[in-house]
Scaffold this active site. Structure first.
Site, PDB file in Angstrom:
ATOM      1  N   ALA A  43       0.876  -1.160   0.000  1.00 41.87           N
ATOM      2  CA  ALA A  43       0.000   0.000   0.000  1.00 41.87           C
ATOM      3  C   ALA A  43       0.922   1.221   0.000  1.00 41.87           C
ATOM      4  CB  ALA A  43      -0.879  -0.020   1.237  1.00 41.87           C
ATOM      5  N   GLY A  68       0.528  -4.811   0.948  1.00 39.45           N
ATOM      6  CA  GLY A  68      -0.659  -4.848   0.093  1.00 39.45           C
ATOM      7  C   GLY A  68      -0.408  -5.576  -1.228  1.00 39.45           C
ATOM      8  N   GLU A  76      -0.762  -9.130  -0.440  1.00 39.73           N
ATOM      9  CA  GLU A  76      -2.194  -9.357  -0.220  1.00 39.73           C
ATOM     10  C   GLU A  76      -2.956  -9.390  -1.546  1.00 39.73           C
ATOM     11  OE1 GLU A  76      -2.071  -6.091   2.595  1.00 39.73           O
ATOM     12  OE2 GLU A  76      -3.067  -7.361   4.079  1.00 39.73           O
ATOM     13  N   GLU A 114       4.524  -5.005   7.324  1.00 40.56           N
ATOM     14  CA  GLU A 114       3.795  -3.914   7.985  1.00 40.56           C
ATOM     15  C   GLU A 114       4.297  -3.611   9.384  1.00 40.56           C
ATOM     16  OE1 GLU A 114       2.415  -6.298   6.184  1.00 40.56           O
ATOM     17  OE2 GLU A 114       0.919  -5.447   4.847  1.00 40.56           O
TER      18      GLU A 114
HETATM   19  N1  DAK Z   1       4.661   3.113  -0.887  1.00 47.10           N
HETATM   20  C1  DAK Z   1       5.057   4.263  -1.463  1.00 47.10           C
HETATM   21  N2  DAK Z   1       6.206   4.391  -2.142  1.00 47.10           N
HETATM   22  C2  DAK Z   1       6.994   3.315  -2.223  1.00 47.10           C
HETATM   23  C3  DAK Z   1       6.650   2.082  -1.631  1.00 47.10           C
HETATM   24  C4  DAK Z   1       5.405   1.996  -0.941  1.00 47.10           C
HETATM   25  N3  DAK Z   1       4.946   0.866  -0.386  1.00 47.10           N
HETATM   26  N4  DAK Z   1       7.663   1.203  -1.874  1.00 47.10           N
HETATM   27  C5  DAK Z   1       8.568   1.875  -2.591  1.00 47.10           C
HETATM   28  N5  DAK Z   1       8.189   3.141  -2.808  1.00 47.10           N
HETATM   29  C6  DAK Z   1       8.903   4.189  -3.527  1.00 47.10           C
HETATM   30  C7  DAK Z   1      10.094   4.672  -2.730  1.00 47.10           C
HETATM   31  O1  DAK Z   1       9.694   5.630  -1.787  1.00 47.10           O
HETATM   32  C8  DAK Z   1      10.961   5.265  -3.839  1.00 47.10           C
HETATM   33  O2  DAK Z   1      10.431   6.522  -4.184  1.00 47.10           O
HETATM   34  P1  DAK Z   1      11.424   7.761  -4.496  1.00 47.10           P
HETATM   35  O3  DAK Z   1      12.238   7.922  -3.267  1.00 47.10           O
HETATM   36  O4  DAK Z   1      12.240   7.300  -5.685  1.00 47.10           O
HETATM   37  O5  DAK Z   1      10.500   8.892  -4.796  1.00 47.10           O
HETATM   38  C9  DAK Z   1      10.698   4.321  -5.010  1.00 47.10           C
HETATM   39  O6  DAK Z   1       9.456   3.648  -4.720  1.00 47.10           O
HETATM   40  C10 DAK Z   1      11.765   3.265  -5.173  1.00 47.10           C
HETATM   41  O7  DAK Z   1      11.933   2.611  -3.927  1.00 47.10           O
HETATM   42  P2  DAK Z   1      13.360   2.419  -3.225  1.00 47.10           P
HETATM   43  O8  DAK Z   1      14.278   3.533  -3.608  1.00 47.10           O
HETATM   44  O9  DAK Z   1      13.087   2.215  -1.782  1.00 47.10           O
HETATM   45  O10 DAK Z   1      13.843   1.096  -3.922  1.00 47.10           O
HETATM   46  P3  DAK Z   1      14.848  -0.012  -3.305  1.00 47.10           P
HETATM   47  O11 DAK Z   1      15.168  -0.933  -4.424  1.00 47.10           O
HETATM   48  O12 DAK Z   1      15.966   0.625  -2.553  1.00 47.10           O
HETATM   49  O13 DAK Z   1      13.945  -0.812  -2.243  1.00 47.10           O
HETATM   50  C11 DAK Z   1      11.948  -1.911  -1.462  1.00 47.10           C
HETATM   51  C12 DAK Z   1      12.846  -1.548  -2.686  1.00 47.10           C
HETATM   52  C13 DAK Z   1      10.679  -2.558  -1.999  1.00 47.10           C
HETATM   53  C14 DAK Z   1      12.719  -2.942  -0.596  1.00 47.10           C
HETATM   54  C15 DAK Z   1      11.684  -0.639  -0.643  1.00 47.10           C
HETATM   55  O14 DAK Z   1      11.157   0.361  -1.523  1.00 47.10           O
HETATM   56  C16 DAK Z   1      10.669  -0.855   0.449  1.00 47.10           C
HETATM   57  O15 DAK Z   1      10.984  -1.385   1.507  1.00 47.10           O
HETATM   58  N6  DAK Z   1       9.424  -0.385   0.202  1.00 47.10           N
HETATM   59  C17 DAK Z   1       8.388  -0.467   1.194  1.00 47.10           C
HETATM   60  C18 DAK Z   1       7.878  -1.888   1.267  1.00 47.10           C
HETATM   61  C19 DAK Z   1       6.811  -1.996   2.310  1.00 47.10           C
HETATM   62  O16 DAK Z   1       7.044  -1.714   3.498  1.00 47.10           O
HETATM   63  N7  DAK Z   1       5.648  -2.410   1.885  1.00 47.10           N
HETATM   64  C20 DAK Z   1       4.519  -2.541   2.765  1.00 47.10           C
HETATM   65  C21 DAK Z   1       3.790  -1.250   2.742  1.00 47.10           C
HETATM   66  S1  DAK Z   1       2.612  -1.194   4.054  1.00 47.10           S
HETATM   67  C22 DAK Z   1      -4.038  -0.766   6.577  1.00 47.10           C
HETATM   68  C23 DAK Z   1      -4.190  -0.736   5.222  1.00 47.10           C
HETATM   69  C24 DAK Z   1      -3.204  -1.247   4.435  1.00 47.10           C
HETATM   70  C25 DAK Z   1      -2.084  -1.766   4.981  1.00 47.10           C
HETATM   71  C26 DAK Z   1      -1.948  -1.787   6.339  1.00 47.10           C
HETATM   72  C27 DAK Z   1      -2.920  -1.316   7.148  1.00 47.10           C
HETATM   73  N8  DAK Z   1      -5.062  -0.221   7.393  1.00 47.10           N
HETATM   74  C28 DAK Z   1      -5.671   0.950   6.896  1.00 47.10           C
HETATM   75  C29 DAK Z   1      -5.217  -0.637   8.739  1.00 47.10           C
HETATM   76  C30 DAK Z   1      -1.038  -2.203   4.118  1.00 47.10           C
HETATM   77  C31 DAK Z   1       0.187  -1.816   4.401  1.00 47.10           C
HETATM   78  C32 DAK Z   1       1.276  -1.958   3.465  1.00 47.10           C
HETATM   79  O17 DAK Z   1       1.205  -2.516   2.411  1.00 47.10           O
END
Ligand code: DAK
Length: 260
Positions: free
Chosen positions: A66, A111, A114, A134
């Site tokens: 997400a 997400g 998911e 998360e």
């Molecule tokens: N959201 C927004 N931007 C993202 C992103 C994300 N999930 N993942 C990556 N990006 C963006 C980065 O910010 C970066 O943007 P710029 O800085 O270039 O503007 C660009 O994509 C490239 O990412 P990286 O520079 O970080 O690339 P790397 O190869 O170094 O790393 C990575 C890739 C996938 C390991 C890293 O980007 C990363 O850790 N991303 C986050 C992964 C993550 O934590 N995903 C889970 C997200 S939380 C809920 C509703 C929904 C949810 C929970 C609760 N409720 C309302 C209760 C769901 C939650 C999630 O999904």
């Protein structure tokens, strides 16, 4: 219909939905979720679409989660709304009367994992990475991950993935049953398309009922689930495809299914 964050391509019997926000690694913001829901409303009804493939744009990510930037400022009510929207989308995909294949071409995190879990079959490229990270962000999975992951890979494995936030590679995802197969990145889409073609060649009505039987039956106890299967099995005999499929076998010729 055109979308800002999705591409939808059609070939006979098949639609490929590509999530197209490569700069944010295809992260799911509200607009993308709304577009996905709308796309699946259309695809569910499209008479010329029998199978749907979902993939991510670029070579790096299926969906990296997400959208964290969009979620960060949300208050509790807004977060609940966002989670509800995500649930609606996953539910729509899971309940789509056509098989949905996830072609996981890189990061499938949060997400994104998911979303893949909402699909019927997951094909992973060798560079795919799965995870529910998360807890690293101080939240829990919000689009059904705690439920669907546990149902697919078992409680213990889901607990470990969700409580540690650890990412796993494609081979490990295959080993635990999260991915159906792992293929080289350049073969991913071809493999998914071949799988789709195999399904398209079968009786569409039977495929639809088979998906319904597995999906809905799993939520019932075994007796009721078998009863439900018997009802759907009976329903097959009201179709032209059943007569044709069985007659074709007896005539030793390929069946010509019409989806009726
Ligand atoms: N959201 C927004 N931007 C993202 C992103 C994300 N999930 N993942 C990556 N990006 C963006 C980065 O910010 C970066 O943007 P710029 O800085 O270039 O503007 C660009 O994509 C490239 O990412 P990286 O520079 O970080 O690339 P790397 O190869 O170094 O790393 C990575 C890739 C996938 C390991 C890293 O980007 C990363 O850790 N991303 C986050 C992964 C993550 O934590 N995903 C889970 C997200 S939380 C809920 C509703 C929904 C949810 C929970 C609760 N409720 C309302 C209760 C769901 C939650 C999630 O999904």
């Amino acid at each position: 219909m055109t979308y800002d964050n999705l591409l939808v391509d059609y070939s006979p019997g098949l639609a490929i939905v590509t999530i197209n926000r490569p700069k944010a690694l295809n992260a799911l913001n509200q607009q993308t979720l709304i577009e996905l829901e709308s796309a699946f409303c259309s695809l569910a009804e499209a008479p010329d679409v029998q199978v749907v493939i979902i993939t991510g744009s670029g070579e790096k990510a299926f969906v990296a989660g997400a959208d964290i930037a969009a979620m960060q400022p949300l208050n509790a009510l807004e977060a609940r709304q966002f989670a509800k929207l995500g649930h609606q989308v996953m539910h729509k995909i899971e309940g789509c009367p056509k098989p949905v294949i996830a072609a996981v071409n890189g990061f499938a995190l949060g997400g994104g994992c998911e979303l893949a879990l909402g699909c019927d079959i997951r094909i992973a490229s060798e560079n795919a990475r799965f995870g529910q990270p998360e807890v690293n962000l101080g939240v829990i999975p919000g689009f059904g991950g705690t439920q669907r992951l546990a149902r697919l890979v078992g409680k213990g494995r889901a607990m470990e993935l969700i409580m540690t936030g650890t990412m796993i590679d494609a081979d490990e995802a295959y080993r635990i049953g999260l991915a159906n197969r792992v293929v080289a990145a350049e073969q991913l889409l071809e493999t998914a398309k071949k799988l789709a073609e195999t399904i398209i060649s079968k009786g569409p009505y039977a495929v639809k009922l088979a998906k319904q039987a597995v999906h809905n039956g799993l939520e019932l106890d075994l007796d009721r689930a078998n009863q439900y299967e018997a009802e759907l099995f009976g329903l097959c005999f009201a179709t032209k495809d059943q007569k044709e499929g069985m007659q074709a076998f007896l005539d030793k010729r390929p069946a010509q299914f019409e989806g009726e």
